[in-house]
Design an enzyme around this catalytic site. Sequence first.
Site, PDB file in Angstrom:
ATOM      1  N   ASP A   1       0.848  -1.187   0.000  1.00 31.76           N
ATOM      2  CA  ASP A   1       0.000   0.000   0.000  1.00 31.76           C
ATOM      3  C   ASP A   1       0.890   1.245   0.000  1.00 31.76           C
ATOM      4  OD1 ASP A   1      -2.044   1.788   0.265  1.00 31.76           O
ATOM      5  OD2 ASP A   1      -2.490   1.307   2.355  1.00 31.76           O
TER       6      ASP A   1
ATOM      7  N   GLU B   1      -2.678  -0.059  -4.317  1.00 23.38           N
ATOM      8  CA  GLU B   1      -2.804  -1.073  -3.280  1.00 23.38           C
ATOM      9  C   GLU B   1      -3.044  -2.446  -3.916  1.00 23.38           C
ATOM     10  OE1 GLU B   1      -5.882  -1.526   0.300  1.00 23.38           O
ATOM     11  OE2 GLU B   1      -5.826   0.455  -0.596  1.00 23.38           O
TER      12      GLU B   1
HETATM   13 MG   LIG Z   1      -2.509   3.912   0.079  1.00 23.16          MG
END
Ligand SMILES: [Mg+2]
Length: 348
Positions: free
Chosen positions: A8, A104
């Site tokens: 992420d 992500e």
């Molecule tokens: Mg992010």
Amino acid sequence: MRKILHADCDCFYAAVEMRDDPSLREIPLAIGGSREQRGVIATCNYPARTYGIHSAMPTARALRLCPHLTLMPGDFDKYRAVSRDLQRIFHELTPLVEPLSLDEAFLDVTDVDDFQGSATWMAQWLKEECLARTGITVSVGAAPAKFLAKIASDWEKPDGLTVIPPERVDAFVASLPVNKLHGVGPATAARLDTLGIATCADLRRQPFERLIDEFGKFGRRLFELSRGIDERPVRTERERKSISVETTFEKDLPDLESAQRALAPLCERLSERVARHGKPPLAGLFVKVRFDDFSLTTLESRGLPAVPESFSQLLEQAWSRAHRPVRLLGVGARLVSEEARLQLPLPL
Ligand SMILES: [Mg+2]
């Protein structure tokens, strides 16, 4: 035992802008819609966060908290290009990549033999490659299940690397606050709180039947998650059928007028989410309403333009089916299926 990574990017849109203009690094920066157009913040950098600014906050409020905030409208073509570079790096590690949004993804690295099979080394490699080749810092979590990998990537953000090895799952989950669990939103969290359930250890003490009584089907999920069980596979060919957002209100909305007022922020969240998925072609719109008697109605239309007025029309029709106070409101867009997309005539 599976090995799942969750990667992420840290404040992705802002990170891309700071990469391209280092003078933005040390000043509060946000990407979002303008105050004049009643926009919201899509993402902001860490200096901006020290003022209490966060994503989904109305821009007007963010500017009150930090009048010298630098606000940029966002360049989504550029973000999509960076996203493609990141996805390419993910795919060098494993073909089992499930993208969740532009910045992500889940990676199933169970069968990766490189790095002596060490998920920690793989995560380290991923972070270094992403930074070296795209200039973007990525936080990575590693765990035996998806929901844990996602919690882990958030654990030491920014630039984090958190590993939850199988032997530590039990203790890690036991102390986890219930609102960290996948699928527990503000409404469920509030109900758990009134039942005196704060952590997963508290949840584990509840009999299975009690959880089913209280939460229906989601009770089973709570039972499993609180024990670290999450069998969801990493889905590479997942075809999204729709994108939607919904809210359960703390107090039921008494009439159509108040429901219409609650529609605008939902429409805004939806359009952000559609943008995060790269603005795919839309096949139709829908509005979902759960009334105070828990009856549910969904009204869908193909061919309406994706503007707030369309949702407002659909809501009026949906509400007139029951004429009751509204407990939950959702708006969504159906996506053109991959198959239909391939059959679209090519532009000349
Ligand atoms: Mg992010």
